[in-house]
Structure formats: C-alpha cells, structure tokens
Design a protein around this motif. Sequence first.
Motif, PDB file in Angstrom:
ATOM      1  N   THR A  11       1.756  -7.583   0.444  1.00 44.39           N
ATOM      2  CA  THR A  11       3.144  -7.307   0.811  1.00 44.39           C
ATOM      3  C   THR A  11       3.215  -6.230   1.881  1.00 44.39           C
ATOM      4  O   THR A  11       3.987  -6.340   2.838  1.00 44.39           O
ATOM      5  CB  THR A  11       3.942  -6.871  -0.440  1.00 44.39           C
ATOM      6  N   SER A  12       2.403  -5.196   1.764  1.00 43.39           N
ATOM      7  CA  SER A  12       2.374  -4.117   2.765  1.00 43.39           C
ATOM      8  C   SER A  12       1.896  -4.631   4.116  1.00 43.39           C
ATOM      9  O   SER A  12       2.473  -4.314   5.160  1.00 43.39           O
ATOM     10  CB  SER A  12       1.459  -2.974   2.318  1.00 43.39           C
ATOM     11  N   SER A  15       4.573  -6.890   5.649  1.00 43.30           N
ATOM     12  CA  SER A  15       5.696  -6.078   6.155  1.00 43.30           C
ATOM     13  C   SER A  15       5.322  -5.384   7.459  1.00 43.30           C
ATOM     14  O   SER A  15       6.105  -5.369   8.416  1.00 43.30           O
ATOM     15  CB  SER A  15       6.106  -5.029   5.125  1.00 43.30           C
TER      16      SER A  15
END
Length: 180
Positions: A11-12, A15
């Motif tokens: 997810t990081s 993003s």
Amino acid sequence: MKLRLMPVLLTSLLSAALLFGGWYAYRQFAVQEPLQKIVSSYEGVKNSHISIDRSEVTLKLDLKPGTKLRELVQYVSTEGKSAIDGRTLKLDVEQHSNPLLDEYWDQAMFSVAEAMESHKYTLIPAKLDGLKVQYSKYSAVTATTEIDDNNVYVSLSDGKESKFIILPRIAATMGVWNNA
C-alpha cells in the motif's frame, strides 16, 4: 490488532508511485511539454532542451544565425507565462562560432564592458560597428544588439556561423561592499 507487513508495504509503495507518478506526469505534460512546443515553434530555433526547477527555467538553445534573442525571450515569457509561473528565465545558447567571430568579440569586449559598466548602452552598437570600419577583415561580420529590462543581447554572425552573447544589465555584486 496485528498489522501484516506485506499489505502495508504494498500500500505504501503503491501510494508513493501514484503520488510521484502524478507529479511527474503533471510536470511533463502540463508544464514542460507546452513550453517545449512554444520554444520550438519560434522561427530560428533549431533545437531546444528545457529544464525546470523551483526557481528557474533553463532553456538550452541551438539557434540559427540571425535569430533575435530579445524577441525570443519576450515571446517565451508571454506565451509561456503559465508554465514559467514566476520563475526566472535563463538562456543557455549553444555557440557555433569561428576564430573570426571570437577575435571580433575579443576586440570589442573592453569597449562593451565599459559601456555596460557606465550604463551607456547606446555606445555598444557604435563600438561594434566601429570595429568593421577600423579593421577591414571584419567587414563580413554582422553585429546586432538588442536590449530589454534585464539583458543586452549581442549577436555576431558571418552568414554561416554565429555567436550569441547575453549581458545582464544588473551586475553581480561581489563581496559585502557595493563599490558603485
């Protein structure tokens, strides 16, 4: 609650990729590419490369002999106002000079520097033209001078090769004392 490492990392990374990818796409397609089209469309520009940072837009230009630098700067400043957006415009012109043009500029440099220092800009064209009268070997050289609020532009050409000189009207200060 236990966080799983793999989904958090994915997810990081996703993003960060979306954020920086969006920023890069905006800069490339909304700022740099339109400015590149504006510069390339100007008559006399053979090739150009643009680099943009926070405070400055640098145009690396390859120009044809006889290109009017002041008009190019004015055109880019007005047509590319939204892309430049308050940054300073800096020109880096590729030189296609020859020994005759270099020698001509070397002969004129002291007089031109004196006129720049004393802010008597009208003396520059007279000094450049005076060299052609004084030395017959410079008869083929065409010297063009232009001025705007920030710079004095000198273009030297012999029809085949060219030399472009950009002289800032506001001298850089040295040290802590203003010796004006």
